[in-house]
Design a protein around this motif. Structure first.
Motif, PDB file in Angstrom:
ATOM      1  N   ASN A   1       0.809  -1.207   0.000  1.00 44.74           N
ATOM      2  CA  ASN A   1       0.000   0.000   0.000  1.00 44.74           C
ATOM      3  C   ASN A   1       0.845   1.262   0.000  1.00 44.74           C
ATOM      4  OD1 ASN A   1      -2.763  -0.045  -0.293  1.00 44.74           O
ATOM      5  ND2 ASN A   1      -3.161  -0.671   1.800  1.00 44.74           N
ATOM      6  N   ALA A   2       1.888   1.281   0.833  1.00 45.63           N
ATOM      7  CA  ALA A   2       2.724   2.474   0.965  1.00 45.63           C
ATOM      8  C   ALA A   2       3.395   2.821  -0.357  1.00 45.63           C
ATOM      9  CB  ALA A   2       3.770   2.263   2.056  1.00 45.63           C
ATOM     10  N   VAL A   3       3.932   1.818  -1.031  1.00 44.41           N
ATOM     11  CA  VAL A   3       4.617   2.068  -2.303  1.00 44.41           C
ATOM     12  C   VAL A   3       3.626   2.529  -3.364  1.00 44.41           C
ATOM     13  CG1 VAL A   3       6.072   1.064  -4.104  1.00 44.41           C
ATOM     14  CG2 VAL A   3       6.371   0.345  -1.729  1.00 44.41           C
ATOM     15  N   VAL A   4       2.489   1.858  -3.443  1.00 49.84           N
ATOM     16  CA  VAL A   4       1.473   2.224  -4.433  1.00 49.84           C
ATOM     17  C   VAL A   4       1.027   3.673  -4.238  1.00 49.84           C
ATOM     18  CG1 VAL A   4      -0.901   1.802  -5.200  1.00 49.84           C
ATOM     19  CG2 VAL A   4       0.643  -0.130  -4.787  1.00 49.84           C
ATOM     20  N   ASP A   5       0.687   4.033  -3.009  1.00 46.24           N
ATOM     21  CA  ASP A   5       0.202   5.387  -2.745  1.00 46.24           C
ATOM     22  C   ASP A   5       1.292   6.444  -2.971  1.00 46.24           C
ATOM     23  OD1 ASP A   5      -2.312   4.487  -2.138  1.00 46.24           O
ATOM     24  OD2 ASP A   5      -1.990   4.414   0.020  1.00 46.24           O
ATOM     25  N   ALA A   6       2.522   6.139  -2.571  1.00 50.97           N
ATOM     26  CA  ALA A   6       3.613   7.100  -2.733  1.00 50.97           C
ATOM     27  C   ALA A   6       3.862   7.400  -4.202  1.00 50.97           C
ATOM     28  CB  ALA A   6       4.885   6.575  -2.078  1.00 50.97           C
ATOM     29  N   VAL A   7       3.928   6.363  -5.024  1.00 49.36           N
ATOM     30  CA  VAL A   7       4.161   6.566  -6.457  1.00 49.36           C
ATOM     31  C   VAL A   7       3.001   7.337  -7.084  1.00 49.36           C
ATOM     32  CG1 VAL A   7       4.444   5.425  -8.688  1.00 49.36           C
ATOM     33  CG2 VAL A   7       5.664   4.564  -6.681  1.00 49.36           C
ATOM     34  N   ASN A   8       1.774   6.986  -6.703  1.00 45.29           N
ATOM     35  CA  ASN A   8       0.614   7.701  -7.250  1.00 45.29           C
ATOM     36  C   ASN A   8       0.637   9.177  -6.890  1.00 45.29           C
ATOM     37  OD1 ASN A   8      -0.474   5.468  -8.523  1.00 45.29           O
ATOM     38  ND2 ASN A   8      -1.857   4.944  -6.855  1.00 45.29           N
ATOM     39  N   LEU A   9       0.969   9.494  -5.642  1.00 42.06           N
ATOM     40  CA  LEU A   9       1.005  10.886  -5.206  1.00 42.06           C
ATOM     41  C   LEU A   9       2.127  11.660  -5.869  1.00 42.06           C
ATOM     42  CD1 LEU A   9       0.213  10.295  -1.439  1.00 42.06           C
ATOM     43  CD2 LEU A   9      -1.195  11.596  -3.035  1.00 42.06           C
ATOM     44  N   LEU A  10       3.170  10.968  -6.293  1.00 44.80           N
ATOM     45  CA  LEU A  10       4.272  11.619  -7.014  1.00 44.80           C
ATOM     46  C   LEU A  10       3.943  11.808  -8.496  1.00 44.80           C
ATOM     47  CD1 LEU A  10       7.343   9.754  -5.469  1.00 44.80           C
ATOM     48  CD2 LEU A  10       6.821  12.198  -5.234  1.00 44.80           C
ATOM     49  N   GLY A  11       2.794  11.294  -8.904  1.00 46.19           N
ATOM     50  CA  GLY A  11       2.406  11.425 -10.302  1.00 46.19           C
ATOM     51  C   GLY A  11       2.983  10.346 -11.192  1.00 46.19           C
ATOM     52  N   GLY A  12       3.456   9.251 -10.574  1.00 49.51           N
ATOM     53  CA  GLY A  12       4.026   8.145 -11.338  1.00 49.51           C
ATOM     54  C   GLY A  12       5.523   8.292 -11.535  1.00 49.51           C
ATOM     55  N   ILE A  13       6.159   7.217 -11.972  1.00 48.52           N
ATOM     56  CA  ILE A  13       7.588   7.235 -12.284  1.00 48.52           C
ATOM     57  C   ILE A  13       7.798   6.580 -13.643  1.00 48.52           C
ATOM     58  CG2 ILE A  13       8.395   7.252  -9.901  1.00 48.52           C
ATOM     59  CD1 ILE A  13       8.837   4.236 -10.109  1.00 48.52           C
ATOM     60  N   GLU A  14       8.825   7.018 -14.336  1.00 51.24           N
ATOM     61  CA  GLU A  14       9.090   6.486 -15.675  1.00 51.24           C
ATOM     62  C   GLU A  14       9.975   5.246 -15.583  1.00 51.24           C
ATOM     63  OE1 GLU A  14       9.668   8.810 -19.716  1.00 51.24           O
ATOM     64  OE2 GLU A  14      11.593   8.627 -18.679  1.00 51.24           O
ATOM     65  N   LEU A  15       9.530   4.165 -16.212  1.00 48.82           N
ATOM     66  CA  LEU A  15      10.277   2.913 -16.203  1.00 48.82           C
ATOM     67  C   LEU A  15      10.394   2.366 -17.623  1.00 48.82           C
ATOM     68  CD1 LEU A  15       8.566   1.153 -13.142  1.00 48.82           C
ATOM     69  CD2 LEU A  15      10.850   2.185 -13.177  1.00 48.82           C
ATOM     70  N   GLU A  16      11.475   1.672 -17.871  1.00 49.50           N
ATOM     71  CA  GLU A  16      11.695   0.998 -19.155  1.00 49.50           C
ATOM     72  C   GLU A  16      11.339  -0.472 -18.980  1.00 49.50           C
ATOM     73  OE1 GLU A  16      12.534   0.653 -23.056  1.00 49.50           O
ATOM     74  OE2 GLU A  16      13.288   2.472 -22.120  1.00 49.50           O
ATOM     75  N   ILE A  17      10.275  -0.918 -19.631  1.00 46.79           N
ATOM     76  CA  ILE A  17       9.793  -2.292 -19.493  1.00 46.79           C
ATOM     77  C   ILE A  17      10.247  -3.103 -20.700  1.00 46.79           C
ATOM     78  CG2 ILE A  17       7.798  -3.748 -19.024  1.00 46.79           C
ATOM     79  CD1 ILE A  17       8.256  -1.444 -17.014  1.00 46.79           C
ATOM     80  N   THR A  18      10.923  -4.208 -20.447  1.00 47.09           N
ATOM     81  CA  THR A  18      11.383  -5.058 -21.549  1.00 47.09           C
ATOM     82  C   THR A  18      10.287  -6.040 -21.957  1.00 47.09           C
ATOM     83  OG1 THR A  18      12.283  -6.809 -20.146  1.00 47.09           O
ATOM     84  CG2 THR A  18      13.725  -4.917 -20.592  1.00 47.09           C
ATOM     85  N   SER A  19      10.458  -6.608 -23.140  1.00 50.74           N
ATOM     86  CA  SER A  19       9.473  -7.584 -23.620  1.00 50.74           C
ATOM     87  C   SER A  19       9.471  -8.829 -22.741  1.00 50.74           C
ATOM     88  CB  SER A  19       9.794  -7.972 -25.073  1.00 50.74           C
ATOM     89  OG  SER A  19      11.125  -8.457 -25.182  1.00 50.74           O
ATOM     90  N   GLU A  20      10.607  -9.133 -22.118  1.00 44.74           N
ATOM     91  CA  GLU A  20      10.685 -10.288 -21.225  1.00 44.74           C
ATOM     92  C   GLU A  20       9.916 -10.032 -19.939  1.00 44.74           C
ATOM     93  OE1 GLU A  20      14.128 -13.251 -19.317  1.00 44.74           O
ATOM     94  OE2 GLU A  20      14.590 -11.156 -19.721  1.00 44.74           O
ATOM     95  N   GLU A  21       9.809  -8.787 -19.527  1.00 46.64           N
ATOM     96  CA  GLU A  21       9.185  -8.444 -18.252  1.00 46.64           C
ATOM     97  C   GLU A  21       7.671  -8.277 -18.338  1.00 46.64           C
ATOM     98  OE1 GLU A  21      12.873  -5.859 -16.271  1.00 46.64           O
ATOM     99  OE2 GLU A  21      11.442  -4.899 -17.628  1.00 46.64           O
ATOM    100  N   VAL A  22       7.161  -7.955 -19.525  1.00 45.89           N
ATOM    101  CA  VAL A  22       5.756  -7.553 -19.677  1.00 45.89           C
ATOM    102  C   VAL A  22       4.770  -8.568 -19.108  1.00 45.89           C
ATOM    103  CG1 VAL A  22       3.915  -7.140 -21.351  1.00 45.89           C
ATOM    104  CG2 VAL A  22       6.111  -6.008 -21.625  1.00 45.89           C
ATOM    105  N   GLY A  23       4.883  -9.829 -19.515  1.00 45.26           N
ATOM    106  CA  GLY A  23       3.911 -10.836 -19.088  1.00 45.26           C
ATOM    107  C   GLY A  23       3.885 -11.013 -17.579  1.00 45.26           C
ATOM    108  N   TYR A  24       5.071 -11.130 -16.981  1.00 46.83           N
ATOM    109  CA  TYR A  24       5.144 -11.287 -15.526  1.00 46.83           C
ATOM    110  C   TYR A  24       4.602 -10.055 -14.821  1.00 46.83           C
ATOM    111  CZ  TYR A  24       8.271 -15.179 -16.626  1.00 46.83           C
ATOM    112  OH  TYR A  24       8.808 -16.343 -17.110  1.00 46.83           O
ATOM    113  N   MET A  25       4.949  -8.890 -15.345  1.00 51.33           N
ATOM    114  CA  MET A  25       4.517  -7.642 -14.714  1.00 51.33           C
ATOM    115  C   MET A  25       2.993  -7.516 -14.728  1.00 51.33           C
ATOM    116  SD  MET A  25       5.878  -3.806 -15.499  1.00 51.33           S
ATOM    117  CE  MET A  25       5.072  -2.347 -14.833  1.00 51.33           C
ATOM    118  N   ASN A  26       2.370  -7.875 -15.835  1.00 52.17           N
ATOM    119  CA  ASN A  26       0.912  -7.770 -15.913  1.00 52.17           C
ATOM    120  C   ASN A  26       0.223  -8.729 -14.945  1.00 52.17           C
ATOM    121  OD1 ASN A  26       0.791  -5.698 -17.796  1.00 52.17           O
ATOM    122  ND2 ASN A  26       0.938  -7.110 -19.538  1.00 52.17           N
TER     123      ASN A  26
END
Length: 344
Positions: free
Chosen positions: A156-181
């Motif tokens: 919860n803390a991480v989710v809310d903190a990132v949302n309040l910061l307006g999000g962060i920019e990340l580089e998502i690889t094709s290998e990471e996409v399926g697991y991340m979703n």
């Protein structure tokens, strides 16, 4: 007559001084009340019995001028419960008081260490067995550290903190996409926060997506790569926070502090916060530096420091730029036991 006029002027001056002092005192009380209202919202777990190894004087001197804090990220599926749960994120943070440089060293959660009195387990079991105090003592004992404070967060803390910061920019690889979703769905279910699936490429990620990114562990690099992702998320959050206006930061405090557990006092946190402008992120790494993976009976797969003593030497050089560090007798004995128990 002249004396009376001077006496009257002196009384007026005293009244003015008293009024000014009263205003200043009232402002101080208001600030203190404001600060207390913020920090009283945090979960506080008292650290009653912190233990440290008997260290050479040179080692203690090298660590002076640094603030060292243990950061724990809990994967306990029960938001707001900080007294137990596996700490799947274990990060030693060192802050150079002179330069403001912040370094992070992730201790791999499966690292084979002594989590209590001659009780060798995976490092993340220390928090589960005895909360933050035992986890801090585990770090101090195995790594010759003198940590007395911790900060623990959950999803919860991480989710809310990132949302309040307006999000962060990340580089998502094709290998990471399926697991991340897949993890996005899981984090949304635990936190009750909705989000969307992502595609490969650089993109602005919300809190759920960033938390899911930090949880990926089945790509190339496995858990070692996951700790790197965790440090990336923390670095991105820190950089975004430094650019954020005071109003937003104030809103973040109101939202986030009830979702954080720490042993730091309000005074200590304010002391760190006053130097915020000079802080900057330095290098980050994973521990152990030299390692092997093996299976140990019921413990399953573990990460073995090869050897522990040499890895702790490298850690002190990294965290404190201490090239003359000598391991304590405790670390030397633990290193021998790890070798005896694992063959590495």
């Amino acid at each position: 007559m002249e004396k009376k006029r001077r006496s009257k002027k002196q009384r007026q001056k005293r009244k003015i001084v008293l009024v000014v002092l009263a205003v200043i005192f009232a402002l101080i009380l208001a600030v203190v009340a404001f600060i207390w209202s913020k920090f009283s919202k945090m979960d506080k777990i008292e650290m009653k019995n912190i233990k440290v190894n008997e260290l050479p004087q040179e080692t203690e001197e090298a660590m002076q001028g640094y603030t060292t804090i243990a950061l724990f990220g809990l994967d306990n599926r029960s938001n707001g419960n900080f007294e137990s749960g596996n700490s799947d994120t274990i990060i030693v943070v060192s802050i150079n008081g002179d330069t403001g440089e912040i370094k992070m060293a992730s201790v791999y959660r499966d690292t084979y260490l002594d989590i209590d009195e001659d009780k060798f387990r995976k490092a993340n079991a220390a928090y589960s067995s005895g909360g933050p105090e035992q986890a801090v003592n585990m770090l101090n004992k195995n790594l010759d550290l003198t940590i007395s404070d911790y900060v623990a967060v959950d999803f919860n803390a991480v989710v809310d903190a990132v949302n309040l910061l307006g999000g962060i920019e990340l580089e998502i690889t094709s290998e990471e996409v399926g697991y991340m979703n897949d993890y996005i769905d899981g984090v949304s279910e635990v936190t009750g926060k909705k989000s969307k699936h992502v595609s490969a490429g650089k993109q602005m990620c919300d809190g759920v997506q960033a938390t899911a990114y930090a949880r990926i562990r089945y790509t190339t690099g496995w858990d070692y790569k996951r700790t790197e992702r965790q440090r990336t998320v923390i670095t991105k959050m820190f950089e975004k926070a430094k650019e954020t206006d005071l109003l937003t930061l104030n809103s973040m405090l109101d939202e986030i502090l009830p979702e954080v557990s720490t042993s730091l006092s309000a005074t200590e946190i304010l002391g760190l916060a006053t130097d915020m402008t000079k802080y900057h992120m330095g290098e980050n790494t994973g521990f152990p530096f030299d390692k092997e993976s093996t299976s140990l009976g019921k413990l399953g797969s573990v990460v073995v420091p090869v050897d522990l003593e040499n890895n702790v030497i490298q850690l002190h050089e990294f965290l404190y730029t201490n090239e003359s560090y000598t391991p304590s007798q405790t670390v030397k004995k633990l290193s021998e036991t790890v070798h005896s128990n694992t063959g590495y």
